[in-house]
Design a protein around this motif. Sequence first.
Motif, PDB file in Angstrom:
ATOM      1  N   VAL A  81     -11.181 -14.131  -6.330  1.00  0.00           N
ATOM      2  CA  VAL A  81     -10.743 -14.301  -4.937  1.00  0.00           C
ATOM      3  C   VAL A  81     -11.905 -13.993  -3.998  1.00  0.00           C
ATOM      4  O   VAL A  81     -12.484 -12.914  -4.040  1.00  0.00           O
ATOM      5  CB  VAL A  81      -9.544 -13.386  -4.615  1.00  0.00           C
ATOM      6  CG1 VAL A  81      -9.179 -13.491  -3.130  1.00  0.00           C
ATOM      7  CG2 VAL A  81      -8.345 -13.743  -5.480  1.00  0.00           C
ATOM      8  N   LEU A 102      -4.666 -17.831 -10.254  1.00  0.00           N
ATOM      9  CA  LEU A 102      -5.779 -17.715  -9.315  1.00  0.00           C
ATOM     10  C   LEU A 102      -7.102 -18.084  -9.994  1.00  0.00           C
ATOM     11  O   LEU A 102      -7.971 -18.705  -9.373  1.00  0.00           O
ATOM     12  CB  LEU A 102      -5.849 -16.292  -8.738  1.00  0.00           C
ATOM     13  CG  LEU A 102      -4.699 -15.913  -7.799  1.00  0.00           C
ATOM     14  CD1 LEU A 102      -4.734 -14.421  -7.469  1.00  0.00           C
ATOM     15  CD2 LEU A 102      -4.754 -16.730  -6.506  1.00  0.00           C
ATOM     16  N   VAL A 134      -7.202 -17.166  -0.261  1.00  0.00           N
ATOM     17  CA  VAL A 134      -5.785 -16.926  -0.522  1.00  0.00           C
ATOM     18  C   VAL A 134      -5.071 -16.585   0.783  1.00  0.00           C
ATOM     19  O   VAL A 134      -5.449 -15.631   1.474  1.00  0.00           O
ATOM     20  CB  VAL A 134      -5.586 -15.770  -1.534  1.00  0.00           C
ATOM     21  CG1 VAL A 134      -4.091 -15.484  -1.725  1.00  0.00           C
ATOM     22  CG2 VAL A 134      -6.231 -16.117  -2.862  1.00  0.00           C
TER      23      VAL A 134
END
Length: 473
Positions: free
Chosen positions: A408, A362, A374
């Motif tokens: 993220v 990631l 995501v």
Amino acid sequence: MAKLDFSRLHILVIGDAMLDNYIIGQVFRISPEAPVPIVNVKQNQYSLGGAANVCNNIAHLGASTTLIGISGKDENNKILGKLLKKNSINNALIETEIPTTTKARIIGEHQQIARLDYEKISFISEEVVGKLKERALLLLKKSDAVIISDYGKGVCCEEICQSIIQTGRDLNIPVLIDPKGKEWNKYKGAFLVSPNLKELGEIASKHVANEDSQIEKHGMEVLKRYSFKYLLVTRSEKGMSLISNKEKEYYHIPTDAREVYDVSGAGDTAIATLSLGIASGLKILDAVKLANRAAGIVVGKFGTVPIEKGELEESFYLKEERKIKSLLHLLSVVKVLKAQGKIIVFTNGCFDILHTGHITYLRQAKELGDILIVGLNTDNSVKRLKGEKRPIFNEKDRAKMLSSLEVVDYIVLFDEDTPKNIIKKIKPDILVKGGDYKVEKVIGREFASRTIVLPYINGYSTTEIIKRIKESS
């Protein structure tokens, strides 16, 4: 916070309906005819503006609403009517010879280059005034609150405004006003009037500094002069100030905006949310705080875009939880990010038992762009792919763990076996897949500008971790 439920409420909006037109393109050169940019048009979008945008916000917050006003007998009226129907707004507009007010904004390279206004500001006939009053008074009795959205285009004359305000007071139905101009006698006796700082200064006939003491002094003078119950002053970066007709009762609410991109329509969102808060029984200060929060969300969007009920609910969550979006809400966020020139990266997976391999992957994906989205398989999707005993952690836990990672930015769940539908709608700049896939085999690659395959980190696998846990026990 509990879920917001405005589904039983009906808000009547009367005012100046408009059509917003966004002509969006790219600029590569300056015209040889004059020192102006040449815009190569790529998109031509329409949205509801003015009083129609107030209704649009109400509808998107889950309540029913009716729009009363005037429109022309023209093509723009047809577009306006289709948009009202599409957004479940009851259309009670009266067609007249006055053209439909339309604002066309020319956008090049994410900047507004010019605005073209198609309008004719004039007094409306006694016949039309009579029809507007008749419709308004009939619908007012069936409404939980009324908004007069005055953009100074002619609908909100004194006869109409005073008729609605007086009837509202008789029936104990709050009438809220978004004012325009210096003639405020037509608003006299209203439940609440919400000017911005500039409008307060105009009606007070003096410069009003954006300071609490100045707002309190001049706001109270205006409130008493026109017999309002409340005056709500919007103060840009300093939020809002609520003034009550009770002596020395002032409340100053700081802004709730996290990032300001476009202030178009923020006032419409605020008064729409405020009306629903009041109609649902919230205390006036709590309703104002809710409206302030809603306005803080829409200024982070591009163009005249309504607030979504889910967005408003999500704004009360912790920072990490705000990363978890429904696809609908995520698409509105992506639209703004793309308009800002951000590079959108998308990847997906089950992420069951988050481990070092996932985190490294990631982090590498995020380094490829500005925003990492995501796509996360739901529990049902994981079961179909991995078997009945999976996932180990449910979708809520998996989403929360991912949201705690700084790399993220957003998480969206999908119930299908593949994220193809999400990729198609998001259209990321970069699609990232982990493993030994060949690029031409990556699902959804046709909807991304680029597709990149990142190798997995050797020695890290959820399946292997589960196997080792079983063996060690």
